[in-house]
Design a protein around this motif. Structure first.
Motif, PDB file in Angstrom:
ATOM      1  N   HIS A 169      29.255  52.218  77.246  1.00  0.00           N
ATOM      2  CA  HIS A 169      28.379  52.149  76.083  1.00  0.00           C
ATOM      3  C   HIS A 169      28.289  50.696  75.622  1.00  0.00           C
ATOM      4  CE1 HIS A 169      28.276  56.530  75.752  1.00  0.00           C
ATOM      5  NE2 HIS A 169      29.560  56.503  76.021  1.00  0.00           N
ATOM      6  N   PRO A 170      27.109  50.074  75.662  1.00  0.00           N
ATOM      7  CA  PRO A 170      27.012  48.686  75.217  1.00  0.00           C
ATOM      8  C   PRO A 170      27.263  48.542  73.726  1.00  0.00           C
ATOM      9  CG  PRO A 170      24.840  49.623  75.647  1.00  0.00           C
ATOM     10  CD  PRO A 170      25.831  50.629  76.114  1.00  0.00           C
ATOM     11  N   PRO A 214      26.430  58.276  85.266  1.00  0.00           N
ATOM     12  CA  PRO A 214      25.729  57.025  85.566  1.00  0.00           C
ATOM     13  C   PRO A 214      26.404  55.846  84.873  1.00  0.00           C
ATOM     14  CG  PRO A 214      24.185  58.753  84.919  1.00  0.00           C
ATOM     15  CD  PRO A 214      25.566  59.279  84.633  1.00  0.00           C
ATOM     16  N   ALA A 215      26.150  54.683  85.402  1.00  0.00           N
ATOM     17  CA  ALA A 215      26.794  53.491  84.846  1.00  0.00           C
ATOM     18  C   ALA A 215      26.407  53.275  83.393  1.00  0.00           C
ATOM     19  CB  ALA A 215      26.430  52.260  85.679  1.00  0.00           C
ATOM     20  N   ILE A 221      44.908  58.353  92.416  1.00  0.00           N
ATOM     21  CA  ILE A 221      44.296  58.881  91.205  1.00  0.00           C
ATOM     22  C   ILE A 221      43.827  57.722  90.324  1.00  0.00           C
ATOM     23  CG2 ILE A 221      44.580  60.405  89.222  1.00  0.00           C
ATOM     24  CD1 ILE A 221      44.821  61.778  91.942  1.00  0.00           C
ATOM     25  N   GLU A 222      42.590  57.814  89.881  1.00  0.00           N
ATOM     26  CA  GLU A 222      42.016  56.859  88.935  1.00  0.00           C
ATOM     27  C   GLU A 222      41.399  57.628  87.774  1.00  0.00           C
ATOM     28  OE1 GLU A 222      39.156  54.620  91.099  1.00  0.00           O
ATOM     29  OE2 GLU A 222      40.645  53.396  92.161  1.00  0.00           O
ATOM     30  N   PRO A 223      41.447  57.070  86.554  1.00  0.00           N
ATOM     31  CA  PRO A 223      40.791  57.755  85.436  1.00  0.00           C
ATOM     32  C   PRO A 223      39.273  57.636  85.548  1.00  0.00           C
ATOM     33  CG  PRO A 223      41.680  55.649  84.723  1.00  0.00           C
ATOM     34  CD  PRO A 223      42.135  55.833  86.141  1.00  0.00           C
ATOM     35  N   ALA A 224      38.592  58.645  85.056  1.00  0.00           N
ATOM     36  CA  ALA A 224      37.134  58.677  85.060  1.00  0.00           C
ATOM     37  C   ALA A 224      36.654  59.049  83.664  1.00  0.00           C
ATOM     38  CB  ALA A 224      36.602  59.673  86.097  1.00  0.00           C
ATOM     39  N   PRO A 225      35.433  58.646  83.288  1.00  0.00           N
ATOM     40  CA  PRO A 225      34.929  58.975  81.941  1.00  0.00           C
ATOM     41  C   PRO A 225      34.827  60.479  81.736  1.00  0.00           C
ATOM     42  CG  PRO A 225      33.584  57.276  82.979  1.00  0.00           C
ATOM     43  CD  PRO A 225      34.483  57.799  84.042  1.00  0.00           C
TER      44      PRO A 225
END
Length: 320
Positions: A287-288, A281-282, A223-227
């Motif tokens: 967020h820059p 999407p990347a 398991i990995e966190p995702a946005p």
């Protein structure tokens, strides 16, 4: 020639034994062993029919249910792993969601008081923190039917888990362990799996910051966190800058699939259901610039608008 045939038959028998321990059915090996020993082939057929008849809980995601051979095993062990400590919250959240689904399944059968036992070894709870009651309730788990155990050592945690698996009152047991301790090797894993199958209770082995190792669990999920997505509004638009339901990147490391399969799943605690989502999407995931940049605000009256410099870089000759 006779010795080679005996060695070949021994190797095939060992392969089939390993496959049965991992709950896998390898057609080529089964045919070879059956040809060498027809009686053994008959026994394999009976064991295969018993394995296919085990109880599962469909999760409502066709891709994930196919990987899990119908759904979450309700009689046996499933391992949930995260690689780093910072991802422990995502793994714990996924295990909590599965426990909420097990609670819901027992409630639908008329057993509303079946509790969930969460066993958190002291090192794991120290590194990742303790479960928070109000957060678990908002996550969809009925905390009135939650029992939390905090054993000091791994051996104590294993003893509690084995004892609890012999009590059919629990709807799910979560065993939270940090890393890959020597006291939880393949033999201990096999004993837990056998106890869970005999007690007909789903056991979720939550391994924090652990690496892949041999296990008797039916499946292993990384398991990995995702946005997270933005919150939807009644008109169908999205609330800009908001944070929606949690999203997990689920990677099936141990399954019958020839290669690891990754899925992005969103957990809705109100519906108690997973929903498949597409990865962001990347550009949208990172967020820059922050949503409310401080540089766009006017400076305070009578004060400088920017931060002071942290001194000057000077070069000094070496003393010797």
């Amino acid at each position: 020639m006779a010795e080679n045939a005996v060695q070949r038959e021994t190797v095939l028998s060992l392969r089939e034994t390993i496959a049965r321990i991992e709950n896998r059915r390898l057609a080529g090996v089964v045919k070879a062993v059956k040809a060498a020993d027809p009686a053994a082939g008959f026994r394999r057929k009976e064991e295969g029919s018993q394995a296919s008849g085990r109880k599962v809980l469909p999760l409502g995601i066709p891709e994930l249910d196919d990987i899990l051979e119908g759904g979450l095993p309700l009689e046996g062990m499933t391992e949930i792993r995260n690689s780093e400590t910072r991802d422990a919250g995502a793994a714990a959240g996924f295990a909590t969601a599965l426990s909420a689904l097990c609670q819901q399944a027992r409630q639908q059968k008329g057993d509303a008081g079946a509790p969930v036992l969460w066993i958190s070894q002291s090192l794991a709870s120290t590194e990742a923190g303790l479960p928070y009651g109000l957060g678990l309730k908002a996550y969809g788990l009925d905390i009135r039917s939650l029992i939390l155990s905090l054993p000091r050592t791994v051996k104590d945690a294993l003893w509690i888990a084995e004892t609890a698996l012999s009590v059919s009152a629990f709807c799910a047991v979560i065993l939270e362990i940090r890393g890959n301790p020597a006291s939880l090797a393949l033999s201990e894993s096999r004993r837990l799996h056998v106890r869970a199958r005999a007690g007909r209770i789903p056991l979720l082995l939550l391994r924090q910051s652990g690496h892949e190792e041999a296990s008797s669990a039916f499946f292993r999920l990384h398991i990995e966190p995702a946005p997270a997505r933005e919150r939807p509004l009644p008109d169908g638009s999205m609330l800009c800058g908001s944070i929606g339901h949690p999203v997990f990147h689920v990677i099936a490391e141990k399954s019958r699939s020839p290669a690891p399969v990754g899925l992005f799943l969103e957990w809705n605690p109100h519906d108690r259901r997973f929903y498949p989502v597409e990865p962001l999407p990347a550009a949208a995931a990172t967020h820059p610039e922050p949503a409310h940049s401080v540089s766009r605000l006017s400076a305070s009256s009578g004060r400088p608008g920017g931060a002071d410099t942290m001194g000057h870089l000077l070069a000094f000759p070496r003393a010797s």
